[in-house]
Design a protein around this motif. Structure first.
Motif, mmCIF file in Angstrom:
data_model
loop_
_atom_site.group_PDB
_atom_site.id
_atom_site.type_symbol
_atom_site.label_atom_id
_atom_site.label_comp_id
_atom_site.label_asym_id
_atom_site.label_seq_id
_atom_site.Cartn_x
_atom_site.Cartn_y
_atom_site.Cartn_z
ATOM 1 N N LEU A 3 0.457 -1.805 0.180
ATOM 2 C CA LEU A 3 -0.261 -0.079 0.004
ATOM 3 C C LEU A 3 0.631 1.598 0.125
ATOM 4 C CD1 LEU A 3 -3.020 1.032 0.438
ATOM 5 C CD2 LEU A 3 -3.055 1.270 2.644
ATOM 6 N N THR A 4 0.864 2.230 -0.843
ATOM 7 C CA THR A 4 1.342 3.382 -0.728
ATOM 8 C C THR A 4 0.820 4.469 -0.568
ATOM 9 O OG1 THR A 4 2.262 2.844 -3.090
ATOM 10 C CG2 THR A 4 2.012 5.058 -2.535
ATOM 11 N N PHE A 5 1.342 4.616 0.731
ATOM 12 C CA PHE A 5 0.870 6.245 1.958
ATOM 13 C C PHE A 5 1.616 7.539 1.173
ATOM 14 C CE2 PHE A 5 0.234 2.771 4.645
ATOM 15 C CZ PHE A 5 -0.881 3.574 5.163
ATOM 16 N N ARG A 6 0.666 8.711 0.640
ATOM 17 C CA ARG A 6 1.440 9.489 0.136
ATOM 18 C C ARG A 6 1.065 10.735 1.603
ATOM 19 N NH1 ARG A 6 -2.321 11.024 -5.877
ATOM 20 N NH2 ARG A 6 -3.565 9.027 -4.219
ATOM 21 N N ALA A 7 1.981 11.862 1.459
ATOM 22 C CA ALA A 7 1.708 12.544 1.896
ATOM 23 C C ALA A 7 1.850 13.978 1.674
ATOM 24 C CB ALA A 7 3.281 13.164 3.159
ATOM 25 N N ILE A 8 1.266 15.074 1.613
ATOM 26 C CA ILE A 8 0.986 15.661 0.920
ATOM 27 C C ILE A 8 0.111 17.234 1.726
ATOM 28 C CG2 ILE A 8 -1.502 17.197 -0.888
ATOM 29 C CD1 ILE A 8 -1.951 14.446 -1.457
ATOM 30 N N ALA A 9 -0.012 18.861 1.469
ATOM 31 C CA ALA A 9 0.780 19.331 1.926
ATOM 32 C C ALA A 9 0.077 21.073 1.743
ATOM 33 C CB ALA A 9 2.173 20.120 2.649
ATOM 34 N N GLU A 10 -1.505 21.271 1.642
ATOM 35 C CA GLU A 10 -2.171 21.925 0.750
ATOM 36 C C GLU A 10 -2.691 22.655 1.403
ATOM 37 O OE1 GLU A 10 -2.575 22.498 -3.693
ATOM 38 O OE2 GLU A 10 -4.680 21.560 -2.609
ATOM 39 N N ASP A 11 -2.242 24.379 1.917
ATOM 40 C CA ASP A 11 -3.307 25.076 3.036
ATOM 41 C C ASP A 11 -4.601 25.460 2.269
ATOM 42 O OD1 ASP A 11 -0.302 26.073 4.213
ATOM 43 O OD2 ASP A 11 0.413 27.666 3.529
ATOM 44 N N ALA A 12 -4.444 25.978 1.096
ATOM 45 C CA ALA A 12 -6.060 25.776 0.981
ATOM 46 C C ALA A 12 -6.251 24.805 -0.307
ATOM 47 C CB ALA A 12 -6.175 27.613 0.519
ATOM 48 N N PRO A 13 -7.737 24.644 -1.022
ATOM 49 C CA PRO A 13 -8.402 23.498 -1.186
ATOM 50 C C PRO A 13 -8.051 24.291 -3.129
ATOM 51 C CG PRO A 13 -10.374 24.116 0.348
ATOM 52 C CD PRO A 13 -9.160 25.217 0.519
ATOM 53 N N GLY A 14 -6.612 23.097 -3.400
ATOM 54 C CA GLY A 14 -5.625 23.552 -4.941
ATOM 55 C C GLY A 14 -6.373 22.174 -5.529
ATOM 56 N N PRO A 15 -4.710 22.382 -6.314
ATOM 57 C CA PRO A 15 -4.852 21.808 -7.200
ATOM 58 C C PRO A 15 -4.098 20.508 -6.631
ATOM 59 C CG PRO A 15 -2.696 23.380 -7.637
ATOM 60 C CD PRO A 15 -4.285 24.243 -6.643
ATOM 61 N N VAL A 116 -3.940 8.670 2.373
ATOM 62 C CA VAL A 116 -3.650 9.978 2.683
ATOM 63 C C VAL A 116 -2.962 10.735 3.629
ATOM 64 C CG1 VAL A 116 -3.629 12.234 1.398
ATOM 65 C CG2 VAL A 116 -4.718 10.717 0.586
ATOM 66 N N ILE A 117 -2.350 11.273 4.078
ATOM 67 C CA ILE A 117 -1.983 11.962 4.811
ATOM 68 C C ILE A 117 -1.971 13.537 5.097
ATOM 69 C CG2 ILE A 117 -0.269 12.435 7.273
ATOM 70 C CD1 ILE A 117 1.093 9.312 6.223
ATOM 71 N N LEU A 118 -2.462 14.514 4.932
ATOM 72 C CA LEU A 118 -2.735 15.777 5.194
ATOM 73 C C LEU A 118 -2.723 16.772 5.582
ATOM 74 C CD1 LEU A 118 -4.460 17.377 2.689
ATOM 75 C CD2 LEU A 118 -6.662 17.037 3.996
ATOM 76 N N ARG A 119 -1.826 17.609 5.125
ATOM 77 C CA ARG A 119 -1.248 18.608 6.293
ATOM 78 C C ARG A 119 -2.527 20.233 5.830
ATOM 79 N NH1 ARG A 119 0.417 24.046 7.007
ATOM 80 N NH2 ARG A 119 1.122 24.100 9.246
ATOM 81 N N SER A 120 -2.898 20.440 6.255
ATOM 82 C CA SER A 120 -3.878 21.812 5.652
ATOM 83 C C SER A 120 -3.782 23.508 5.951
ATOM 84 C CB SER A 120 -5.476 21.118 5.790
ATOM 85 O OG SER A 120 -6.014 20.933 6.707
ATOM 86 N N ALA A 121 -4.321 24.132 6.233
ATOM 87 C CA ALA A 121 -4.238 25.184 7.285
ATOM 88 C C ALA A 121 -5.971 25.575 6.676
ATOM 89 C CB ALA A 121 -3.078 26.299 6.676
ATOM 90 N N TRP A 122 -6.590 24.897 6.437
ATOM 91 C CA TRP A 122 -7.635 25.345 6.093
ATOM 92 C C TRP A 122 -8.261 26.230 7.058
ATOM 93 C CZ3 TRP A 122 -9.753 20.105 5.207
ATOM 94 C CH2 TRP A 122 -9.766 19.561 3.517
ATOM 95 N N GLN A 123 -9.151 27.933 6.453
ATOM 96 C CA GLN A 123 -9.089 29.192 8.411
ATOM 97 C C GLN A 123 -8.082 29.340 8.944
ATOM 98 O OE1 GLN A 123 -12.188 27.531 8.833
ATOM 99 N NE2 GLN A 123 -14.022 28.920 7.234
#
Length: 339
Positions: A3-15, A116-123
């Motif tokens: 199983l392939t895990f992905r770490a993604i960082a995106e402050d606001a919802p985008g591409p 998916v390990i997601l790092r966001s900064a929503w609001q």
């Protein structure tokens, strides 16, 4: 199994977010439409539920709906209001040592998992954790030092409420302490029974027993597996060995003081660790949240992946899992209805 895990960082919802959602949406949609689209609430019903119970995150919801393409079914799916039923396993516990630490195993179907390990900064609120549907979370931590995770509550009742991953997201977007999280858990309806453990940087913690057909119970227990105050679904309890796992964790907390690393390592071995991947209850990862340090460790037998909230690094990691065996218990497996 790999199983392939992905770490993604995106402050606001985008591409980045939109690209992964587009990749996963066909599978999400098949699951969401399993009983027919008409069986799910309308967009207006979903939005009304958000406005009533989770109004602070409606701007995020609107941004995500737009990033998902603006379609009716995607918007209804992303609301998490009255979704199809689904089951998980899972174990979680608060370490009794000198640092706030929440450790959990996530036992689920690998075919129905974001990975998916997601790092966001929503609001403006920094959050990282393991995503569900790319909006909700099955566990996570925010920049206020609040960590949260869930386990299935071991009951078959289904009612009007939200899928629990969006409740965890809402907590991490709007709360800073365990007390604040407890107030949210007491008032927001959940469509099935779940146990949610929260821990803050001051080492205050609680576990909430959510249910669609009775009042939420807030407890001071540091351990949660797959039942609440008592076993109510005996075949599921036998299959997942929920009582045995709870006893094992309580004994470690009460009788065997140990280091942080040894406590985490216990989750990577039986009876907590499961290889029942083909039955939908294999341990897909162990997560250790350290709120005071702003750090999350995602672990598997023999390896780990460490993330710092304020210095999050993207990447991928392919995990080779052990050979599949039977689940924790020996009783007949329930029929899990998973995405």
């Amino acid at each position: 199994m790999t199983l392939t895990f992905r770490a993604i960082a995106e402050d606001a919802p985008g591409p980045k977010w939109a690209g992964v959602f587009a990749e996963y949406w066909p599978s999400y949609r098949r699951w969401w439409r399993r009983e027919g689209a008409a069986a799910r609430p309308t967009y207006l019903e979903c939005r009304a539920a958000l406005e009533t119970h989770l109004p602070e995150i409606i701007p995020i919801y609107d941004d995500l709906c737009a990033a998902a393409g603006g379609g009716d079914e995607a918007a209804r799916f992303l609301s998490y209001w009255c979704p199809p039923r689904y089951l998980t396993g899972c174990s979680q516990a608060v370490w009794p040592g000198d640092e706030p630490l929440l450790v959990r195993n996530y036992d689920y179907d690998p075919e129905a998992f974001d990975a998916v390990i997601l790092r966001s900064a929503w609001q403006g609120r920094a959050v990282m954790g393991l995503s569900d549907g790319l909006f909700g979370l099955v566990d996570g931590m925010n920049d206020a030092g609040l960590a949260v995770s869930l386990t299935f509550g071991g009951r078959q009742a289904v009612g009007e409420g939200f899928g629990v991953p969006i409740i965890l997201r809402y907590i991490l977007q709007t709360c800073e302490t365990a007390e604040e999280a407890g107030r949210v858990l007491a008032r927001v309806p959940s469509h099935m029974s779940y146990n949610v453990t929260v821990l803050d940087r001051a080492r205050r913690y609680l576990t909430a027993y959510l249910a669609p057909d009775r009042v939420t119970l807030l407890t001071r227990t540091p351990v949660a597996t797959n039942h609440q105050e008592r076993v109510e679904w005996s075949s599921h309890a036998r299959f997942t060995a929920t009582v045995e796992r709870e006893r094992f964790l309580l004994q470690r907390l009460q009788l065997h003081p140990e280091t942080r690393d040894r406590f985490i390592a216990a989750f990577l071995r039986p009876p907590l660790y499961s290889t029942a991947f083909d039955q939908g209850f294999g341990t897909l990862y162990t997560a250790a949240y350290r709120p005071a340090a702003g750090k999350m460790e995602v672990c598997w037998p023999g390896t780990q992946w460490v993330f710092q909230l304020d210095r999050f690094e993207e990447g991928t990691r392919t995990i080779v899992f052990p050979e599949t065996h039977h689940a924790h218990g020996t009783g007949p497996a329930p029929a899990p209805q998973t995405p």
